[in-house]
Design a protein around this motif. Structure first.
Motif, mmCIF file in Angstrom:
data_model
loop_
_atom_site.group_PDB
_atom_site.id
_atom_site.type_symbol
_atom_site.label_atom_id
_atom_site.label_comp_id
_atom_site.label_asym_id
_atom_site.label_seq_id
_atom_site.Cartn_x
_atom_site.Cartn_y
_atom_site.Cartn_z
ATOM 1 N N SER A 1 60.506 81.123 49.596
ATOM 2 C CA SER A 1 60.873 80.751 48.229
ATOM 3 C C SER A 1 59.620 80.717 47.361
ATOM 4 O O SER A 1 58.720 79.907 47.593
ATOM 5 N N MET A 2 59.566 81.581 46.350
ATOM 6 C CA MET A 2 58.420 81.576 45.436
ATOM 7 C C MET A 2 58.426 80.317 44.572
ATOM 8 O O MET A 2 57.353 79.823 44.190
ATOM 9 N N ASP A 3 59.602 79.777 44.270
ATOM 10 C CA ASP A 3 59.660 78.526 43.504
ATOM 11 C C ASP A 3 58.986 77.391 44.275
ATOM 12 O O ASP A 3 58.245 76.584 43.707
ATOM 13 N N ASN A 4 59.259 77.326 45.586
ATOM 14 C CA ASN A 4 58.610 76.312 46.420
ATOM 15 C C ASN A 4 57.106 76.560 46.518
ATOM 16 O O ASN A 4 56.304 75.607 46.482
ATOM 17 N N ALA A 5 56.706 77.839 46.643
ATOM 18 C CA ALA A 5 55.281 78.173 46.737
ATOM 19 C C ALA A 5 54.539 77.745 45.468
ATOM 20 O O ALA A 5 53.459 77.136 45.537
ATOM 21 N N TRP A 6 55.126 78.032 44.304
ATOM 22 C CA TRP A 6 54.517 77.604 43.038
ATOM 23 C C TRP A 6 54.514 76.076 42.931
ATOM 24 O O TRP A 6 53.571 75.478 42.397
ATOM 25 N N GLY A 7 55.567 75.427 43.432
ATOM 26 C CA GLY A 7 55.639 73.967 43.392
ATOM 27 C C GLY A 7 54.529 73.316 44.210
ATOM 28 O O GLY A 7 53.919 72.328 43.780
ATOM 29 N N ILE A 8 54.253 73.867 45.415
ATOM 30 C CA ILE A 8 53.172 73.341 46.256
ATOM 31 C C ILE A 8 51.827 73.501 45.546
ATOM 32 O O ILE A 8 51.014 72.562 45.507
ATOM 33 N N LEU A 9 51.590 74.693 44.980
ATOM 34 C CA LEU A 9 50.323 74.932 44.287
ATOM 35 C C LEU A 9 50.152 73.986 43.100
ATOM 36 O O LEU A 9 49.074 73.403 42.897
ATOM 37 N N ARG A 10 51.213 73.832 42.323
ATOM 38 C CA ARG A 10 51.126 72.962 41.143
ATOM 39 C C ARG A 10 50.868 71.502 41.548
ATOM 40 O O ARG A 10 50.098 70.782 40.887
ATOM 41 N N CYS A 11 51.487 71.057 42.652
ATOM 42 C CA CYS A 11 51.262 69.695 43.151
ATOM 43 C C CYS A 11 49.798 69.489 43.518
ATOM 44 O O CYS A 11 49.183 68.477 43.151
ATOM 45 N N ILE A 12 49.202 70.449 44.234
ATOM 46 C CA ILE A 12 47.788 70.353 44.637
ATOM 47 C C ILE A 12 46.884 70.376 43.406
ATOM 48 O O ILE A 12 45.917 69.596 43.311
ATOM 49 N N VAL A 13 47.194 71.251 42.439
ATOM 50 C CA VAL A 13 46.378 71.337 41.210
ATOM 51 C C VAL A 13 46.438 70.021 40.447
ATOM 52 O O VAL A 13 45.411 69.509 39.970
ATOM 53 N N ASP A 14 47.635 69.442 40.318
ATOM 54 C CA ASP A 14 47.778 68.184 39.570
ATOM 55 C C ASP A 14 46.979 67.055 40.219
ATOM 56 O O ASP A 14 46.338 66.252 39.533
ATOM 57 N N ILE A 15 47.024 66.983 41.562
ATOM 58 C CA ILE A 15 46.276 65.926 42.267
ATOM 59 C C ILE A 15 44.773 66.111 42.061
ATOM 60 O O ILE A 15 44.042 65.143 41.825
ATOM 61 N N CYS A 16 44.301 67.370 42.139
ATOM 62 C CA CYS A 16 42.869 67.632 41.963
ATOM 63 C C CYS A 16 42.427 67.378 40.520
ATOM 64 O O CYS A 16 41.296 66.941 40.280
ATOM 65 N N MET A 17 43.313 67.656 39.568
ATOM 66 C CA MET A 17 42.979 67.443 38.155
ATOM 67 C C MET A 17 42.809 65.956 37.824
ATOM 68 O O MET A 17 42.124 65.600 36.870
ATOM 69 N N LYS A 18 43.442 65.081 38.601
ATOM 70 C CA LYS A 18 43.333 63.647 38.344
ATOM 71 C C LYS A 18 42.005 63.061 38.818
ATOM 72 O O LYS A 18 41.663 61.944 38.459
ATOM 73 N N GLN A 19 41.281 63.825 39.646
ATOM 74 C CA GLN A 19 40.035 63.304 40.199
ATOM 75 C C GLN A 19 38.889 63.479 39.207
ATOM 76 O O GLN A 19 38.971 64.270 38.261
ATOM 77 N N LYS A 20 37.822 62.748 39.463
ATOM 78 C CA LYS A 20 36.627 62.874 38.615
ATOM 79 C C LYS A 20 35.887 64.161 38.983
ATOM 80 O O LYS A 20 36.195 64.816 39.989
ATOM 81 N N GLU A 21 34.885 64.532 38.177
ATOM 82 C CA GLU A 21 34.099 65.736 38.456
ATOM 83 C C GLU A 21 33.400 65.593 39.804
ATOM 84 O O GLU A 21 32.902 64.523 40.151
ATOM 85 N N GLY A 22 33.349 66.681 40.545
ATOM 86 C CA GLY A 22 32.697 66.640 41.850
ATOM 87 C C GLY A 22 33.261 67.694 42.782
ATOM 88 O O GLY A 22 33.954 68.629 42.365
ATOM 89 N N LYS A 23 32.970 67.531 44.076
ATOM 90 C CA LYS A 23 33.387 68.492 45.097
ATOM 91 C C LYS A 23 34.384 67.818 46.041
ATOM 92 O O LYS A 23 34.189 66.662 46.431
#
Length: 544
Positions: A489-511
């Protein structure tokens, strides 16, 4: 003359039964019972008096086990526990020898009853029917014996899966920020993602040789070693992405990294992706010394390869062999000795001086997607070749190779026997054993906008020789249709990616580091120091 004293009769005006309870029975709990219950035991403190199945319910009450006389201690002695190490003494009829005799007698009686029933049935049959019935019963007994032996063997020798190692050693100073389990990720969905827009196109592609479509198991072709250069450049080392990051997009990655993240829930082996947050931008990278680009073999099989590291069938040896086969196959099936090529608007950005004739056929498309809420994704995608369709159109294709290493340990389907007549069974077996790898290839083709995905079937010339291989056939699919066929399911694949991006976007600058747990169905996000995984080459050069 004897005197008769009539008993006191209580008249219950509001119902039936006694009006009051005698003093000696007051506050005493009542446990229901049946007059039909057998009285055979006074108390059973161990619960193991009647272990034999035939006597288990002999003295059981039809009202079940009551709790009226159960012991409850209300004081704080919860930690107290009685330990009784003495063995429970079994009666003579409960011991193994007598149990075996009883079971044997029971089986003998059942067998005698079956024979009598069969004889009664066969008396009605004619002579021909009787012989057929005897043959059938003989065959049934033979099959039962074989099946019983196989089940006995399977129970004695269960396959124990070894504990896998993580792709990178987790250091004590790393902090776990988030844990994402697969059941939660598999329920995500992000529908309505529009087709990507091309930002830049670079590289040069060779044409596919259609003569390779006529290869079969009867006229197999030897896989040749093709010395070409393959550039596997990570995101932040790509000069085009560095240039684009100044003007557009806020999430950057390559198609291989995106496919790994999108197919997270299908993966079994450990992998890791480095995430760098710079300002309001995210960069997904692979580690320089990682084995990220190696292709897994039988990763999702019920019995994945578990040989030792020095074996030719160890997971790492098979991964190196599969990567070698893919590189050579993708170049061998192209038209050789011709200058006819398909060129994009710009040159390959990774070619250095003197490499132009040695570089593999590849076309890069830098594409942009709008994921909503201000998230713009830019990724470098790849095509392996071009092909002229029957109606004369130029089609972009991705070329991948499935490899057979040992049919005895990978589903029991011999490709040389089954590929021409039962290709669907071969592909279904590969979908079971290499679900994650096939899903990644499909997502890479969908992201790149390829018109076709071409699979080659490559097998070892000899089961113990990893240096000689043969091409046994090819097969092609449209990426979107193949995704539906493998339940991707491409909808599920995009959903997983968006979830990971949102979590990373909430973090402060860094690695940060995203790592798949080697033995559990989950991924973890770690906060790591900024200098992690960096080499000291520049410092060494400066000192010298």
């Amino acid at each position: 003359m004897a005197r008769f004293e009539p008993p006191v009769i209580q008249d219950n005006q509001n119902g039936w039964g006694p009006c009051s309870v005698p003093d000696q029975f007051k506050d005493m709990p009542y446990q229901p019972f049946s007059k039909g219950d057998r009285i055979g035991k006074v108390s059973d403190w161990t619960g193991s008096t009647y272990q034999d199945r035939r006597y288990a319910n002999k003295y059981a009450s039809q009202y079940g086990v009551g709790s009226q006389y159960a012991y409850f201690h209300e004081e704080d002695e919860n930690s107290f526990q009685l330990v009784d190490t003495s063995k429970v003494q079994k009666n003579m009829y409960q011991r193994g020898r007598f149990n075996r005799f009883n079971q044997r007698n029971l089986r003998r009686d059942q067998q005698r009853q079956r024979q009598q029933l069969q004889q009664a049935q066969m008396q009605i049959l004619s002579k021909t029917a009787k012989s057929r019935e005897r043959d059938r019963l003989r065959q049934v007994r033979k099959l039962q014996k074989q099946l019983g032996a196989r089940q006995k063997f399977d129970q004695k020798n269960p396959i124990k899966l070894k504990s896998r190692e993580s792709s990178v050693i987790v250091r004590p100073e790393w902090q776990v920020i988030e844990e994402m389990d697969f059941p939660r990720l598999s329920k995500l969905s992000l529908p309505g993602i529009e087709e990507a827009k091309d930002v830049k196109r670079c590289g040069k592609l060779d044409y596919y040789d259609r003569a390779c479509d006529r290869i079969t198991t009867k006229n197999e072709r030897r896989l040749q070693r093709v010395n070409r250069i393959f550039h596997k450049v990570t995101t932040t080392d790509d000069p085009i992405i560095r240039q684009l990051a100044k003007t557009e997009g806020n999430v950057f990655a390559t198609d291989a990294i995106l496919a790994t993240l999108m197919c997270t829930t299908r993966s079994s082996y450990s992998w890791d992706v480095v995430v760098q947050r710079v300002g309001n931008k995210l960069f997904f990278d692979k580690r320089d010394d990682s084995e990220f680009d190696l292709l897994t073999v039988s990763e999702t099989s019920n019995e994945p390869p578990q040989d030792e590291a020095n074996s030719i069938n160890s997971p790492r040896s098979l991964a190196l062999e599969a990567t070698f086969i893919n590189h050579n196959f993708s170049q061998q099936v192209l038209k050789q000795g011709t200058d006819e090529k398909y060129e994009f608007e710009e040159k390959n950005p990774f070619i250095q001086e003197g490499e132009e004739k040695e570089v593999a056929s590849v076309g890069y498309r830098y594409r942009k997607w709008d994921l909503g809420n201000g998230i713009e994704l830019i990724a470098r995608c790849e095509h392996d070749a071009v092909m002229i369709s029957p109606n004369g159109e130029t089609q972009f294709i991705n070329i991948k190779a499935l490899n057979e290493w040992d049919s005895r340990f990978s589903g029991g389907i011999d490709w040389r026997q089954k590929l021409d007549t039962q290709r669907g069974a071969v592909l279904a077996n590969e979908l079971k054993n290499n679900s994650c790898k096939l899903a990644k290839w499909t997502i890479q083709a969908v992201l790149a906008g390829s018109d076709q995905i071409k699979f080659g079937y490559v097998s070892r010339a000899h089961v113990r020789d990893t240096s000689q291989h043969s091409i046994l056939g090819t097969q092609q699919f449209k990426p979107h249709e193949f995704a539906t066929q493998i339940n991707l399911s491409m909808d599920n694949a995009w959903g997983i990616l968006r979830c990971i991006v949102d979590i990373c976007m909430k973090q402060k600058e860094g690695k940060y580091l995203i790592m798949k747990d080697p033995n559990k169905p989950m991924i973890r996000l770690y906060d790591i120091p900024d200098n992690t995984f960096e080499t000291d080459d520049e410092d060494d050069d400066g000192d010298s």
